[in-house]
Design a protein around this motif. Structure first.
Motif, mmCIF file in Angstrom:
data_model
loop_
_atom_site.group_PDB
_atom_site.id
_atom_site.type_symbol
_atom_site.label_atom_id
_atom_site.label_comp_id
_atom_site.label_asym_id
_atom_site.label_seq_id
_atom_site.Cartn_x
_atom_site.Cartn_y
_atom_site.Cartn_z
ATOM 1 N N THR A 403 0.746 -1.146 -0.131
ATOM 2 C CA THR A 403 0.016 0.009 0.058
ATOM 3 C C THR A 403 0.889 1.345 -0.093
ATOM 4 O O THR A 403 1.739 1.530 0.998
ATOM 5 C CB THR A 403 -0.906 0.074 1.158
ATOM 6 N N VAL A 404 1.072 1.830 -1.147
ATOM 7 C CA VAL A 404 1.888 3.230 -1.240
ATOM 8 C C VAL A 404 1.367 4.236 -0.798
ATOM 9 O O VAL A 404 0.315 4.759 -1.181
ATOM 10 C CB VAL A 404 2.331 3.290 -2.610
ATOM 11 N N ASP A 405 2.250 5.007 0.036
ATOM 12 C CA ASP A 405 2.121 6.151 0.503
ATOM 13 C C ASP A 405 2.349 7.165 -0.541
ATOM 14 O O ASP A 405 3.355 7.672 -0.816
ATOM 15 C CB ASP A 405 2.935 6.469 1.744
ATOM 16 N N GLU A 406 1.085 7.711 -1.240
ATOM 17 C CA GLU A 406 1.205 8.199 -2.510
ATOM 18 C C GLU A 406 1.597 9.792 -2.180
ATOM 19 O O GLU A 406 2.694 10.242 -3.020
ATOM 20 C CB GLU A 406 -0.147 8.386 -3.280
ATOM 21 N N GLU A 407 1.532 10.186 -1.034
ATOM 22 C CA GLU A 407 2.101 11.680 -0.691
ATOM 23 C C GLU A 407 3.718 11.445 -0.644
ATOM 24 O O GLU A 407 4.246 12.610 -1.128
ATOM 25 C CB GLU A 407 1.470 12.221 0.691
ATOM 26 N N ARG A 408 4.089 10.494 0.127
ATOM 27 C CA ARG A 408 5.556 10.391 0.204
ATOM 28 C C ARG A 408 6.323 10.159 -1.155
ATOM 29 O O ARG A 408 7.250 10.713 -1.567
ATOM 30 C CB ARG A 408 5.669 9.360 1.127
ATOM 31 N N ALA A 409 5.488 9.222 -1.839
ATOM 32 C CA ALA A 409 5.885 8.862 -3.285
ATOM 33 C C ALA A 409 6.123 10.356 -4.311
ATOM 34 O O ALA A 409 7.257 10.288 -4.771
ATOM 35 C CB ALA A 409 5.035 8.045 -4.183
ATOM 36 N N LYS A 410 5.033 10.919 -4.037
ATOM 37 C CA LYS A 410 5.191 12.339 -4.598
ATOM 38 C C LYS A 410 6.453 13.225 -4.307
ATOM 39 O O LYS A 410 6.994 13.714 -5.099
ATOM 40 C CB LYS A 410 3.770 13.230 -4.410
ATOM 41 N N VAL A 411 6.638 13.302 -2.975
ATOM 42 C CA VAL A 411 7.659 14.065 -2.663
ATOM 43 C C VAL A 411 9.377 13.386 -3.137
ATOM 44 O O VAL A 411 10.131 13.969 -3.805
ATOM 45 C CB VAL A 411 7.690 14.228 -1.017
ATOM 46 N N ILE A 412 9.165 12.065 -3.149
ATOM 47 C CA ILE A 412 10.273 11.458 -3.692
ATOM 48 C C ILE A 412 10.530 11.818 -5.162
ATOM 49 O O ILE A 412 11.608 11.969 -5.898
ATOM 50 C CB ILE A 412 10.348 9.965 -3.335
ATOM 51 N N LEU A 413 9.458 11.637 -6.081
ATOM 52 C CA LEU A 413 9.511 11.789 -7.200
ATOM 53 C C LEU A 413 9.834 13.262 -7.799
ATOM 54 O O LEU A 413 9.957 13.306 -8.707
ATOM 55 C CB LEU A 413 8.204 11.188 -8.157
#
Lengths: 451, 451
Positions: A403-413
């Motif tokens: 289950t991906v933390d999309e907010e964190r993914a956004k920051v990383i990307l």
């Protein structure tokens, strides 16, 4: 339609910056001794301020100078590739290089070969003493057009009166390598070998048509990528070729901008022994291992600059594939992910669409020495070191989606740098590839390259 | 920078049109007899007007019905692929199909498999009489998300009350296949076989992640491309699989939009014998040859619709490679040219940059059964039939560049259709690929797919 056009404009408005900040001054003392060089405008390119011709000469005695190279494996090898290969085959001690940008002299028939030889001979004649078949040749630019050879020959004569060994001279040469590059790619380093201070410096160019597969002369390995490395180490020709072949596989042959292999890719290294070393490095010695490691690391350093300056690139992405049966398997999976248009557009869109990474990896499974087992594959993002939280973000663990933390993914990307780590879980071998995103600007640059 | 941004905007302003004009009504009588179908919105997609579920049923007796399929060779085959493959392995006479769009049910673990089986069983229960393992499954959409299975199961029940056999029913089903497609891809044809009128009709979908390599079940051949073909021919299961495998290689496996292979690509054909033929077609007979030719031609017709509707595509390009040693060599060269980002952006930019075509072809030379000989290779553009002057435009003749009439090249490249013809000059085998250009719109669509 309206919706998608709105998307286009909103995305296109994020401008691709020039990467000129990556070009930095280097103390002149860090460059290998005994090399003199220059870069100038001779008229291949239209703009009078665009340098398009480099001349590089080693002044050290011939018998202390070794040369080695890796050339593109494309069936349509350009005239300069054929000529450099022939020179190197006859003489592992070639000690000069002439390079033009703006025209690749590729698919130009006999006339193209004559032109490449004329460039080589013109520099040979200016060596002290004058020599034969001592000058290798590189060209980059549009395919299928003949060189303005008179302008080039006249440029070589002018250049010969202006050779230098300081930072400015190296910088001029590096600028003359450039095509769609946004900065000259020049680096240098120093290390100790057998009690002597040894220097490696080099330059490369390339922003598109980058997916090299280069091998040693007349061999079978992929890159328009041009690279020149100079060192004042003393090393025998076979040892130099051996170290270069190893280094190229783990650097230039492990990068991709657009997946297209050029007709001109060439890496040339010249070692002139001017460091004062007394015994030449031979294959199999501890000195060889040290030199090979330094050369590999240096080649990776300047190869990565090409990816960072990839046409339209906003992202610099490291694709690490681990747990493969063989290095070749790991490299094949990494290469396939690195060239996927869907992965590259997702990176551009800063979208954690890991399904595309997986689909891409899965597409080459049947050509691996051991096929992938979906239930063993894990995928994660390793955040850029610039972020405060660098904990890996797990996307898939042994075949099961996280289950991906999309907010964190956004920051990383949203960072320029990202590592995609793929663990295959079937062996102990690994490989790394460096790639960039696929942007609107890439399409603009290449939809209108010749005009 | 300013200059390149100007280029971006000027190019981006040419809008990609919807291809809805390629969708045309078909007389209901042209559809194979004995098939009933529907398409509806069950809630996988957000928009209530977007159809996302199709149910297709053959009413003919089981023992006259044959099914065959080709599935993606991706290592990460989606749950519906695994389930359909298992059904087909146990029962070559499967006679129904359930399809959802909006979610690919790929990389979804055991739960995903359970969902795919639930879809299959739900349709089985509605057959007359109720059956087991008679319903194959297809899904397309985002990878790594679970299906909203309750909505789908409830949609199947609703759909079962609304099955029809006229054009509108076929059209609804075709619409339920769509993801980024701009029109429903539906075609039908009629021909005579053994004195009987036989019908073939089918639908497919796909606009991105299109570079199929599909093989028969459990075999080794590439496509998210979904296709369903129905025929009322009477044909044995092995003969149907044999004809389909041949047809898929020369149609769906010979197209590329972005070079990315999907986890879900599936082509399914159901033949129900409702034409009234008395003897089933068997492999090796004249009737088989005729049927295989019709099926291959039909598959190519609907495969080409996918390329024409490729994400962001403005161009439809046929890449013909002739004079190869083997079909596989010709196909590999055609595939490589068809997936080159540099060739595809040049097509988008309407730039006669044939050097990119050549560099691309040359990059696979060392993996061919007989390497390319640059001095034998010729390249030309065959203008679209819509132009008044359809004389081929020679670009390269046996390794020597032609002086290209750039004005004429411009006219040829401004058309939607173009054929790139590459003559290798080393054998007698040929292959054809169909591809599209790489546009700003492709990047927009795929840089922002999930949002």
């Amino acid at each position: 339609m309206l919706q998608s056009w709105r998307r286009l404009y909103s995305t296109a408005l994020k401008a691709t910056p020039s990467k000129i900040h990556l070009h930095k001054p280097i103390p002149s003392d860090n460059f290998p001794k005994g090399f003199r060089l220059t870069g100038l405008h001779c008229g291949v390119k239209k703009s009078p301020s665009a340098l398009d011709l480099a001349v590089i000469v080693s002044d050290a005695p011939s018998d202390r100078t070794s040369a080695a190279a890796c050339f593109t494996e494309n069936a349509f090898r350009a005239a300069p590739v054929l000529v450099s290969e022939e020179i190197l085959a006859g003489n592992k001690r070639a000690r000069a290089l002439v390079v033009n940008s703006g025209c690749a002299n590729a698919v130009t028939g006999q006339k193209g070969l004559d032109h490449a030889w004329a460039m080589s001979s013109a520099v040979d004649a200016l060596l002290d003493p004058p020599a034969e078949k001592q000058t290798m040749v590189m060209s980059t630019g549009v395919i299928g057009q003949h060189l303005p050879i008179d302008k080039i020959l006249s440029g070589i004569k002018t250049g010969a009166t202006d050779l230098g060994d300081n930072f400015e001279a190296w910088e001029r040469a590096a600028k003359a390598f450039m095509t769609t590059d946004t900065f000259p790619k020049l680096r240098a380093r120093t290390f100790d070998l057998d009690g002597k201070k040894v220097r490696i410096a080099g330059m490369d160019k390339g922003a598109g048509m980058i997916h090299p597969r280069m091998g040693p002369p007349k061999s079978s390995l992929h890159a328009t990528l041009l690279g020149f490395v100079a060192t004042d180490a003393l090393i025998s020709p076979p040892a130099l070729q051996s170290a270069l072949t190893h280094a190229v596989q783990r650097s230039f042959n492990s990068i991709s901008v657009d997946g297209d292999m050029s007709t001109n890719d060439t890496i040339i290294v010249i070692a002139n022994g001017a460091s004062g070393m007394t015994e030449p490095i031979e294959d199999g010695t501890p000195a060889f291992s040290k030199f090979q490691d330094e050369l590999t690391d240096f080649c990776a350093e300047i190869a990565k600059l090409i990816v960072r300056d990839g046409e339209g690139a906003r992202k610099f992405v490291t694709v690490s594939v681990e747990g493969a049966s063989t290095y070749e398997d790991a490299s094949k999976v990494a290469s396939t992910i690195s060239t996927s248009m869907l992965v590259k557009t997702a990176l551009y869109g800063e979208d954690a669409n890991w399904g595309r990474i997986l689909a891409s990896a899965g597409s080459v499974s049947d050509s691996l020495s051991k096929p992938l087992d979906p239930s063993r594959v894990s995928v994660s993002f390793i955040p850029a070191a610039t972020l405060s939280d660098t904990t890996p973000l797990k996307l898939l663990t042994r075949g099961e989606p996280e289950t991906v933390d999309e907010e964190r993914a956004k920051v990383i990307l949203s960072e320029e740098d990202l590592e995609i780590k793929v663990e295959l879980g079937i062996g102990n071998e690994s490989a790394v590839y460096w790639t960039c995103d696929l942007s609107h600007e890439y399409v603009s640059i290449n939809g209108d390259y010749r005009s």
